[in-house]
Scaffold this motif. Structure first.
Motif, PDB file in Angstrom:
ATOM      1  N   LEU A 178      36.314  27.653 -51.451  1.00 43.88           N
ATOM      2  CA  LEU A 178      35.271  26.654 -49.859  1.00 43.88           C
ATOM      3  C   LEU A 178      34.880  25.721 -50.739  1.00 43.88           C
ATOM      4  CD1 LEU A 178      33.372  27.947 -47.594  1.00 43.88           C
ATOM      5  CD2 LEU A 178      32.160  26.377 -48.737  1.00 43.88           C
ATOM      6  N   ILE A 179      34.415  25.576 -51.977  1.00 47.20           N
ATOM      7  CA  ILE A 179      33.722  24.350 -52.005  1.00 47.20           C
ATOM      8  C   ILE A 179      34.739  23.065 -52.937  1.00 47.20           C
ATOM      9  CG2 ILE A 179      33.372  25.078 -54.633  1.00 47.20           C
ATOM     10  CD1 ILE A 179      30.755  24.426 -54.706  1.00 47.20           C
ATOM     11  N   VAL A 180      36.331  23.623 -53.007  1.00 50.23           N
ATOM     12  CA  VAL A 180      36.949  22.815 -52.910  1.00 50.23           C
ATOM     13  C   VAL A 180      37.902  22.188 -51.952  1.00 50.23           C
ATOM     14  CG1 VAL A 180      39.358  22.633 -54.263  1.00 50.23           C
ATOM     15  CG2 VAL A 180      37.426  24.090 -55.291  1.00 50.23           C
ATOM     16  N   THR A 181      38.132  23.213 -50.823  1.00 49.81           N
ATOM     17  CA  THR A 181      38.942  22.709 -49.974  1.00 49.81           C
ATOM     18  C   THR A 181      38.496  22.068 -48.401  1.00 49.81           C
ATOM     19  OG1 THR A 181      40.831  23.362 -48.711  1.00 49.81           O
ATOM     20  CG2 THR A 181      38.724  24.545 -48.720  1.00 49.81           C
ATOM     21  N   VAL A 182      37.175  22.211 -48.709  1.00 52.55           N
ATOM     22  CA  VAL A 182      36.553  21.592 -46.990  1.00 52.55           C
ATOM     23  C   VAL A 182      36.233  20.414 -47.401  1.00 52.55           C
ATOM     24  CG1 VAL A 182      35.525  23.485 -46.143  1.00 52.55           C
ATOM     25  CG2 VAL A 182      34.035  22.168 -48.505  1.00 52.55           C
ATOM     26  N   PRO A 183      36.908  19.529 -47.090  1.00 58.05           N
ATOM     27  CA  PRO A 183      35.581  17.587 -47.092  1.00 58.05           C
ATOM     28  C   PRO A 183      34.645  17.377 -47.061  1.00 58.05           C
ATOM     29  CG  PRO A 183      37.749  17.501 -45.568  1.00 58.05           C
ATOM     30  CD  PRO A 183      36.957  19.394 -45.292  1.00 58.05           C
ATOM     31  N   HIS A 184      33.787  17.802 -46.515  1.00 62.10           N
ATOM     32  CA  HIS A 184      32.623  17.834 -46.724  1.00 62.10           C
ATOM     33  C   HIS A 184      31.728  19.191 -46.923  1.00 62.10           C
ATOM     34  CE1 HIS A 184      34.328  13.724 -45.153  1.00 62.10           C
ATOM     35  NE2 HIS A 184      34.582  14.236 -44.421  1.00 62.10           N
ATOM     36  N   PHE A 185      30.743  18.733 -47.937  1.00 62.29           N
ATOM     37  CA  PHE A 185      30.056  19.961 -48.622  1.00 62.29           C
ATOM     38  C   PHE A 185      28.944  19.602 -48.595  1.00 62.29           C
ATOM     39  CE2 PHE A 185      28.193  22.710 -52.016  1.00 62.29           C
ATOM     40  CZ  PHE A 185      29.002  23.965 -51.549  1.00 62.29           C
ATOM     41  N   MET A 186      27.728  20.368 -48.299  1.00 64.44           N
ATOM     42  CA  MET A 186      26.194  19.994 -48.552  1.00 64.44           C
ATOM     43  C   MET A 186      25.623  21.273 -49.048  1.00 64.44           C
ATOM     44  SD  MET A 186      25.217  17.825 -44.587  1.00 64.44           S
ATOM     45  CE  MET A 186      23.687  17.729 -46.013  1.00 64.44           C
ATOM     46  N   HIS A 187      25.039  21.430 -49.741  1.00 62.73           N
ATOM     47  CA  HIS A 187      24.346  22.487 -50.519  1.00 62.73           C
ATOM     48  C   HIS A 187      22.761  22.296 -50.176  1.00 62.73           C
ATOM     49  CE1 HIS A 187      22.101  24.240 -53.510  1.00 62.73           C
ATOM     50  NE2 HIS A 187      22.784  25.189 -53.071  1.00 62.73           N
ATOM     51  N   ALA A 188      21.401  22.826 -49.886  1.00 55.34           N
ATOM     52  CA  ALA A 188      20.433  22.870 -50.696  1.00 55.34           C
ATOM     53  C   ALA A 188      19.599  24.060 -50.765  1.00 55.34           C
ATOM     54  CB  ALA A 188      19.928  22.300 -49.322  1.00 55.34           C
ATOM     55  N   ARG A 189      18.599  23.916 -51.345  1.00 54.97           N
ATOM     56  CA  ARG A 189      17.353  25.235 -51.454  1.00 54.97           C
ATOM     57  C   ARG A 189      17.222  25.516 -50.485  1.00 54.97           C
ATOM     58  NH1 ARG A 189      19.731  28.719 -55.656  1.00 54.97           N
ATOM     59  NH2 ARG A 189      17.435  29.323 -56.142  1.00 54.97           N
ATOM     60  N   VAL A 190      16.713  26.823 -50.164  1.00 58.12           N
ATOM     61  CA  VAL A 190      15.900  26.849 -48.113  1.00 58.12           C
ATOM     62  C   VAL A 190      14.686  26.592 -48.727  1.00 58.12           C
ATOM     63  CG1 VAL A 190      14.599  28.649 -47.680  1.00 58.12           C
ATOM     64  CG2 VAL A 190      16.917  28.969 -47.934  1.00 58.12           C
ATOM     65  N   ASP A 191      13.837  26.142 -50.514  1.00 50.28           N
ATOM     66  CA  ASP A 191      11.999  25.384 -50.162  1.00 50.28           C
ATOM     67  C   ASP A 191      12.333  23.962 -50.199  1.00 50.28           C
ATOM     68  OD1 ASP A 191      13.590  25.931 -52.833  1.00 50.28           O
ATOM     69  OD2 ASP A 191      11.775  27.191 -53.090  1.00 50.28           O
ATOM     70  N   HIS A 192      13.846  23.954 -50.192  1.00 50.27           N
ATOM     71  CA  HIS A 192      14.057  22.034 -50.725  1.00 50.27           C
ATOM     72  C   HIS A 192      14.811  21.328 -48.921  1.00 50.27           C
ATOM     73  CE1 HIS A 192      13.432  22.741 -54.309  1.00 50.27           C
ATOM     74  NE2 HIS A 192      13.319  21.497 -55.067  1.00 50.27           N
ATOM     75  N   VAL A 193      14.353  22.370 -48.321  1.00 51.38           N
ATOM     76  CA  VAL A 193      14.826  21.266 -47.218  1.00 51.38           C
ATOM     77  C   VAL A 193      14.059  21.044 -46.169  1.00 51.38           C
ATOM     78  CG1 VAL A 193      16.129  21.711 -44.990  1.00 51.38           C
ATOM     79  CG2 VAL A 193      17.167  23.000 -47.213  1.00 51.38           C
TER      80      VAL A 193
END
Length: 303
Positions: free
Chosen positions: A132-147
């Motif tokens: 998944l981390i390779v194939t999706v054109p757009h990827f966002m990651h965030a930690r719960v306490d940083h949203v």
């Protein structure tokens, strides 16, 4: 082209009709012991089982020019999973009738996604899957306490774009375990200076780099799996560069067009390509849907 229906859920055996949500900017929630999240679907030119069209401004956005479909998911894994385990792609229930020249399409797919693996010529259960981390054109990651403000609106009113600035917090490398130090230096940009989707795809095409990342309950993943090479209306057409097109209506036997996310399964003939499934979306022909009568009355009740 007949009308279509769309279903979603956490496994193939338990899907809910979400046709009425397509192109509305409204999400469908799902949860299992493995994953919880939401999914939003956009299909350009979509017509439901009653032939009614629906439209979305999503396809008018400058940064989505040429896109014809989008499967957007936001959620978190409820058990620790390495980025190498989590696959996204398509699975099928029976052998495919592939058109002449389909090898060109597979070469194109491999060019777009170097980590793609497939067995589309299987006589039992064809598949095409990639991390998944390779194939999706757009990827966002965030930690719960940083949203800020919690998990935020989904789907967002503006397009999902890459953000891996907090990805170092999911790294298992000993040198990256001191999160306070990482935050001192603008969180993890020094650890993962991945400024574009292309840089992300290239970096995580290497298996050891994917194994270093482990997602858990503290990691919010938001993706937009969207492309423009597959059109659903007025007919199902595959368009490749250099003007190469395939009219897939001639070969489609009405089995579901299925998008799945799950963990890596077996690679032998007859093996399930996905073991633990996190979520699944199916696009089916309304004319060939065995449960149209059962679900016709349910579609208006989806929240």
């Amino acid at each position: 082209m007949p009308g279509l229906r769309v279903r979603a859920g956490t496994c193939v055996e338990d899907l809910q009709d979400i046709t009425e949500l397509v192109n509305t900017g409204r999400a469908h929630p799902f949860r299992s012991e493995k994953f919880e999240g939401q999914v939003a679907i956009y299909i350009k030119g979509f017509r439901n089982s009653r032939g009614q069209p629906s439209y979305s401004e999503y396809f008018q956005r400058p940064d989505r020019k040429g896109i014809t479909w989008s499967v957007q998911v936001k959620g978190r894994f409820l058990q620790p999973r390495s980025a190498n385990e989590i696959l996204l792609g398509n699975t099928f229930d029976r052998a495919l009738s592939l058109p002449w020249g389909s090898s060109l399409a597979l070469q194109f797919a491999k060019f777009v996604d170097p980590a793609l693996e497939h067995d589309l010529t299987s006589d039992t259960k064809p598949w095409a899957l990639s991390p998944l981390i390779v194939t999706v054109p757009h990827f966002m990651h965030a930690r719960v306490d940083h949203v800020p403000g919690g998990q935020g609106e989904f789907p967002p009113r503006t397009s999902i774009s890459d953000d891996t600035s907090q990805l170092g917090m999911a790294s298992m490398s000993p040198a990256k375990n001191n999160l306070k130090v990482a935050q001192t230096y603008k969180d993890d940009r020094a650890v993962f200076p991945l400024r574009t989707p292309g840089e992300r795809k290239k970096y995580f095409s290497k298996e050891t780099n994917r194994e270093d990342i482990v997602f858990g309950t503290d990691d919010i993943i938001t993706t937009d799996f969207c492309y423009g090479f597959l059109e659903f209306y007025p007919d199902i057409i595959l368009r490749l560069p250099a003007g190469i097109t395939f009219d897939l209506m001639k070969y489609w036997d009405k089995q579901p067009i299925r998008f799945v996310c799950g963990t890596r399964g077996g690679k032998e003939e007859g093996d399930e390509p996905i073991t633990d499934m996190f979520w699944c979306v199916e696009v089916v022909s309304a004319d060939d849907d065995e449960t149209v009568g059962e679900k016709e009355g349910d579609s208006d009740d989806v929240d």
